[in-house]
Motif scaffolding. Structure first.
Motif, mmCIF file in Angstrom:
data_model
loop_
_atom_site.group_PDB
_atom_site.id
_atom_site.type_symbol
_atom_site.label_atom_id
_atom_site.label_comp_id
_atom_site.label_asym_id
_atom_site.label_seq_id
_atom_site.Cartn_x
_atom_site.Cartn_y
_atom_site.Cartn_z
ATOM 1 N N GLY A 57 4.276 -3.791 20.584
ATOM 2 C CA GLY A 57 4.803 -3.305 19.546
ATOM 3 C C GLY A 57 3.960 -2.600 18.796
ATOM 4 O O GLY A 57 2.695 -2.395 19.855
ATOM 5 N N ASP A 58 4.231 -1.068 18.396
ATOM 6 C CA ASP A 58 3.258 -0.281 18.161
ATOM 7 C C ASP A 58 3.484 -0.512 16.262
ATOM 8 O O ASP A 58 4.232 -1.506 15.737
ATOM 9 C CB ASP A 58 3.598 0.192 18.699
ATOM 10 N N SER A 59 3.290 0.730 15.245
ATOM 11 C CA SER A 59 3.250 1.219 13.582
ATOM 12 C C SER A 59 4.274 1.058 13.414
ATOM 13 O O SER A 59 4.669 1.274 12.252
ATOM 14 C CB SER A 59 1.932 1.819 13.821
ATOM 15 N N GLY A 60 5.162 1.245 14.529
ATOM 16 C CA GLY A 60 6.536 2.006 13.839
ATOM 17 C C GLY A 60 7.517 0.676 13.659
ATOM 18 O O GLY A 60 8.404 -0.125 12.999
ATOM 19 N N GLU A 61 7.307 0.099 14.732
ATOM 20 C CA GLU A 61 7.647 -1.420 14.927
ATOM 21 C C GLU A 61 7.477 -2.471 15.442
ATOM 22 O O GLU A 61 7.295 -2.503 17.323
ATOM 23 C CB GLU A 61 9.202 -1.355 15.754
ATOM 24 N N MET A 62 7.385 -3.969 15.894
ATOM 25 C CA MET A 62 7.090 -4.986 16.676
ATOM 26 C C MET A 62 8.048 -5.999 16.084
ATOM 27 O O MET A 62 8.587 -6.008 15.311
ATOM 28 C CB MET A 62 5.231 -5.076 16.111
ATOM 29 N N ARG A 63 7.703 -6.981 17.144
ATOM 30 C CA ARG A 63 8.082 -7.955 17.950
ATOM 31 C C ARG A 63 7.329 -10.018 18.047
ATOM 32 O O ARG A 63 6.303 -8.857 19.191
ATOM 33 C CB ARG A 63 9.764 -8.149 18.188
ATOM 34 N N GLY A 64 7.510 -10.771 17.862
ATOM 35 C CA GLY A 64 6.777 -11.734 17.927
ATOM 36 C C GLY A 64 7.492 -13.110 17.687
ATOM 37 O O GLY A 64 8.281 -13.648 16.894
ATOM 38 N N SER A 65 6.838 -14.280 18.409
ATOM 39 C CA SER A 65 6.968 -15.680 17.919
ATOM 40 C C SER A 65 6.222 -16.100 17.020
ATOM 41 O O SER A 65 5.661 -15.504 16.774
ATOM 42 C CB SER A 65 6.838 -16.232 19.474
ATOM 43 N N ILE A 66 7.012 -16.358 16.247
ATOM 44 C CA ILE A 66 6.561 -17.895 15.086
ATOM 45 C C ILE A 66 6.457 -19.296 15.368
ATOM 46 O O ILE A 66 7.155 -19.678 15.726
ATOM 47 C CB ILE A 66 7.182 -17.449 13.650
ATOM 48 N N ARG A 67 5.243 -19.605 14.537
ATOM 49 C CA ARG A 67 5.791 -21.256 14.612
ATOM 50 C C ARG A 67 5.707 -21.235 12.883
ATOM 51 O O ARG A 67 4.504 -21.099 12.173
ATOM 52 C CB ARG A 67 4.282 -21.653 15.001
ATOM 53 N N CYS A 68 6.825 -21.979 12.718
ATOM 54 C CA CYS A 68 6.668 -22.477 11.233
ATOM 55 C C CYS A 68 6.729 -23.976 10.882
ATOM 56 O O CYS A 68 6.912 -24.782 12.405
ATOM 57 C CB CYS A 68 8.343 -22.211 10.745
ATOM 58 N N PRO A 69 6.253 -24.248 9.741
ATOM 59 C CA PRO A 69 5.712 -25.791 9.783
ATOM 60 C C PRO A 69 6.704 -26.864 9.197
ATOM 61 O O PRO A 69 8.540 -26.386 9.319
ATOM 62 C CB PRO A 69 5.168 -25.758 8.218
ATOM 63 N N ARG A 70 7.119 -27.625 10.109
ATOM 64 C CA ARG A 70 8.416 -28.896 9.877
ATOM 65 C C ARG A 70 8.573 -29.303 8.462
ATOM 66 O O ARG A 70 7.024 -29.727 8.234
ATOM 67 C CB ARG A 70 8.270 -29.916 11.225
ATOM 68 N N GLY A 71 9.663 -29.381 8.520
ATOM 69 C CA GLY A 71 9.970 -30.178 6.909
ATOM 70 C C GLY A 71 11.314 -29.722 5.838
ATOM 71 O O GLY A 71 11.708 -29.053 6.013
ATOM 72 N N ASP A 105 0.718 -0.936 -0.036
ATOM 73 C CA ASP A 105 0.167 0.381 0.087
ATOM 74 C C ASP A 105 0.716 1.275 0.016
ATOM 75 O O ASP A 105 0.474 2.074 0.114
ATOM 76 C CB ASP A 105 -0.890 0.374 1.170
ATOM 77 N N GLY A 106 1.615 0.929 -1.328
ATOM 78 C CA GLY A 106 2.436 2.620 -0.834
ATOM 79 C C GLY A 106 3.340 2.965 0.247
ATOM 80 O O GLY A 106 4.884 3.845 0.041
ATOM 81 N N ARG A 107 3.302 1.622 1.321
ATOM 82 C CA ARG A 107 4.355 1.441 2.676
ATOM 83 C C ARG A 107 5.533 0.914 1.722
ATOM 84 O O ARG A 107 5.436 -0.185 1.910
ATOM 85 C CB ARG A 107 4.083 1.850 3.358
ATOM 86 N N GLN A 108 6.906 1.590 2.506
ATOM 87 C CA GLN A 108 7.791 -0.216 3.029
ATOM 88 C C GLN A 108 8.088 -0.327 4.294
ATOM 89 O O GLN A 108 7.828 0.265 5.401
ATOM 90 C CB GLN A 108 9.431 1.180 2.407
ATOM 91 N N TYR A 109 8.670 -1.616 4.084
ATOM 92 C CA TYR A 109 8.301 -2.573 5.982
ATOM 93 C C TYR A 109 10.079 -2.971 5.622
ATOM 94 O O TYR A 109 10.061 -3.763 4.837
ATOM 95 C CB TYR A 109 7.182 -3.232 5.822
ATOM 96 N N THR A 110 11.022 -3.815 6.525
ATOM 97 C CA THR A 110 11.972 -4.533 6.650
ATOM 98 C C THR A 110 11.337 -5.417 7.765
ATOM 99 O O THR A 110 10.750 -5.106 8.738
ATOM 100 C CB THR A 110 12.777 -3.923 6.947
ATOM 101 N N ASP A 138 -4.608 0.344 10.087
ATOM 102 C CA ASP A 138 -4.537 0.222 8.674
ATOM 103 C C ASP A 138 -2.843 -0.337 9.093
ATOM 104 O O ASP A 138 -2.095 -0.893 8.464
ATOM 105 C CB ASP A 138 -4.638 0.611 8.070
ATOM 106 N N ILE A 139 -1.475 0.841 9.630
ATOM 107 C CA ILE A 139 -0.435 0.180 9.137
ATOM 108 C C ILE A 139 0.044 -1.366 10.227
ATOM 109 O O ILE A 139 0.435 -2.306 10.059
ATOM 110 C CB ILE A 139 0.321 1.648 9.945
ATOM 111 N N ARG A 140 -0.578 -1.196 11.443
ATOM 112 C CA ARG A 140 0.130 -2.594 12.149
ATOM 113 C C ARG A 140 -0.913 -3.632 11.575
ATOM 114 O O ARG A 140 -0.589 -4.627 11.710
ATOM 115 C CB ARG A 140 -1.208 -1.663 13.269
ATOM 116 N N ALA A 141 -2.164 -3.368 10.673
ATOM 117 C CA ALA A 141 -2.506 -4.581 10.637
ATOM 118 C C ALA A 141 -2.085 -5.184 8.826
ATOM 119 O O ALA A 141 -1.584 -6.727 8.476
ATOM 120 C CB ALA A 141 -4.215 -4.416 9.699
ATOM 121 N N ASN A 142 -1.519 -4.313 8.088
ATOM 122 C CA ASN A 142 -0.438 -4.551 7.202
ATOM 123 C C ASN A 142 0.984 -5.096 7.747
ATOM 124 O O ASN A 142 1.439 -6.485 7.076
ATOM 125 C CB ASN A 142 -0.245 -3.735 6.284
#
Length: 98
Positions: free
Chosen positions: A84-98, A32-37, A60-64
């Protein structure tokens, strides 16, 4: 010469990962015209918004940012771990094994 110092400092600016992400994979995404890393490992993710956001745009930024996590990493976000917030956020993820 002194005028170059601020320019060099600005050139060094950009998305820098938190220390826990120094050896993580990096993905640069435009949505949506915004850059994220995004920086991510097998267990953790960090999303950084680049650029300025006006009042009223943050929900909207946070949802994206949240939507980008599974799209980019291929892993599921553990919602309760998200900080975090709409500038920077962190979290844990679960990745599929394989």
């Amino acid at each position: 010469m002194k005028a170059l110092i601020p320019l060099l400092l600005l050139a060094a600016c950009g998305a820098q990962p938190a220390p826990e992400f120094f050896n993580a994979k990096r993905a640069d995404v435009t949505r949506d015209g915004r850059q994220y890393t995004l920086y991510y490992t097998e267990k953790r993710v960090e999303v950084i918004r680049l650029g300025f956001a006006h009042r009223g745009e943050h929900d909207d930024i946070r949802a994206n940012m949240i939507a980008l996590i599974p799209e980019v990493t291929g892993c599921k976000l553990r919602d309760s771990s998200l900080t975090g917030d709409s500038g920077e956020m962190r979290g844990s993820i679960r990745c599929p094994r394989g």
